[in-house]
Design a protein around this motif. Structure first.
Motif: not given
Length: 400
Positions: A57-67, A115-125
């Motif tokens: 039910t969850d997709c917990a990423v340790s951060g919302t950004q990275a270099p 590279p620098a930019g906007s993305y989405f993380t996604a889990c698919k249980p």
């Protein structure tokens, strides 16, 4: 296995967040490497090393950004269902990287250069639905993140050679698809059946590239078993069923007009794929991840006999996926040999072992029907794929 059984692989791609036109941005090939730490170990001091706890039910990423640079997502499945993890481009459609088939309690790494930019993380249980998504930002760091500068010439050669290979395969795919579609539309079923696995070979060799275009892949390569309710079925496998309807109870053959519609649609989408690959460029992590992704395709669809349910031409696809994975590996060998000679030698031997087993299944210029392959031979092929998958999962980290 019935035609309506869902395949265990990540064949059904994530639905887009938005509707977009032709994607001209570079798709990064999917793949993963062996884990080195668990998502439960807590945050890393390295801002480019992130953990993901993927539950039902969850997709917990340790951060919302990275270099920007080489990122590692260590994904642990803390749920009860098989899971997948994706990094999607900002349009929500293009797959930047993915790690598939993460069983309960299993940890796997996704390594890629972003590279620098906007993305989405996604889990698919459960490998169904749109996935559990969250925005993710990559900030400019000035770090390219791919390989040592001393390897510059080798890297440039590997990237250029793979781009040429992709263009060559899409050239051949378009040519053979047009020939196949013409035969099918003309009602020359014998010729169309003979051309079907030959044309698809060129798709399967670059399948991870083709699949990265999330708007095209479902239109071209979706299996009947993977259809969503109300989804229109088009592409290779729709035509496959019409050419080999023997396993379909009460099947009604398509009319000449329907044949023309599906054939023309397949050619149109192939032309779009062809156009998008003309100016593509690649990086070593994309090539390495693509090789692993192609072997995942073998393990989750081809060796199980699920991909070509109607025609039973799975071994053609099997060989083509292995071809593509091997080409990617061989292009990276000059870099790998200078960094991890033992891994280079091991991969070379494992590819050779798998090819020896595949050669035993050949018949004339092609392969046996998958129905003619014994259970013991399927087990041997599966074991060889697994034996190759383990060292191949280390390739990205070794060359990036």
């Amino acid at each position: 296995m019935s035609a309506t059984t869902r395949r265990p692989a990540a064949a059904r791609r994530l639905a887009p967040l938005v509707t977009v036109g032709a994607l001209l941005a570079l798709p990064v090939l999917s793949g993963c490497t062996d884990n080195t730490r668990s998502a439960n170990d807590g945050p890393s001091a390295d801002p480019r090393a992130l953990t993901v706890s993927a539950s039902d039910t969850d997709c917990a990423v340790s951060g919302t950004q990275a270099p920007s640079g080489k990122l590692t997502f260590t994904v642990t499945n803390s749920g009860s269902k098989i899971n997948e993890f994706y990094l999607l481009a900002g349009d929500g459609l293009r797959i930047v990287g993915e790690v598939e088939n993460i069983g309960p309690g299993i940890t796997r790494d996704l390594v890629l250069t972003a590279p620098a930019g906007s993305y989405f993380t996604a889990c698919k249980p459960g490998m169904v639905g749109d996935g559990i998504r969250a925005p993710f930002t990559v900030a400019e760091s000035g770090q390219a993140g791919a390989t040592d500068a001393n390897d510059g010439e080798l890297v440039a050669a590997a990237n250029a050679n793979y781009a040429s290979y992709v263009r060559d395969q899409t050239d051949q795919l378009l040519s053979k698809t047009e020939e196949f579609a013409a035969a099918y539309e003309a009602g020359d079923d014998a010729k169309a059946r003979a051309l079907y696995p030959v044309a698809r070979t060129h798709w399967e060799r670059i399948e991870t590239v083709a699949e990265s275009f999330g708007d095209l892949d479902p239109k071209m390569d979706l299996r009947e078993a993977d259809l969503e309710q109300g989804q229109r079925w088009t592409g290779w496998h729709r035509i496959e069923k019409d050419l080999w309807p023997q396993r379909a109870k009460g099947y009604k053959a398509l009319s000449a007009a329907q044949r023309a519609t599906f054939a023309d649609d397949l050619v149109k989408n192939t032309k779009t794929l062809h156009a998008r690959t003309r100016d593509m460029t690649f990086t070593v992590d994309q090539i390495a991840n693509g090789s692993r992704g192609l072997l995942d395709e073998v393990a989750t669809g081809k060796v199980t006999g699920e991909e070509e349910y109607w025609s039973r031409t799975d071994l053609y696809d099997f060989q083509a996926n292995v071809d593509g994975a091997r080409i990617g590996f061989e292009g990276l060998r000059p870099i790998l040999a200078s960094r991890d000679k033992a891994l280079d030698t091991q991969l070379d031997a494992r590819f050779s072992d798998l090819q020896t087993l595949l050669d035993q299944q050949k018949s004339g210029d092609g392969f046996k029907s998958y129905d003619a392959v014994s259970k013991s031979d399927i087990k041997a092929l599966s074991d060889a794929v697994n034996a190759l998958a383990e060292p191949l999962s280390k390739l990205t980290a070794a060359v990036s």
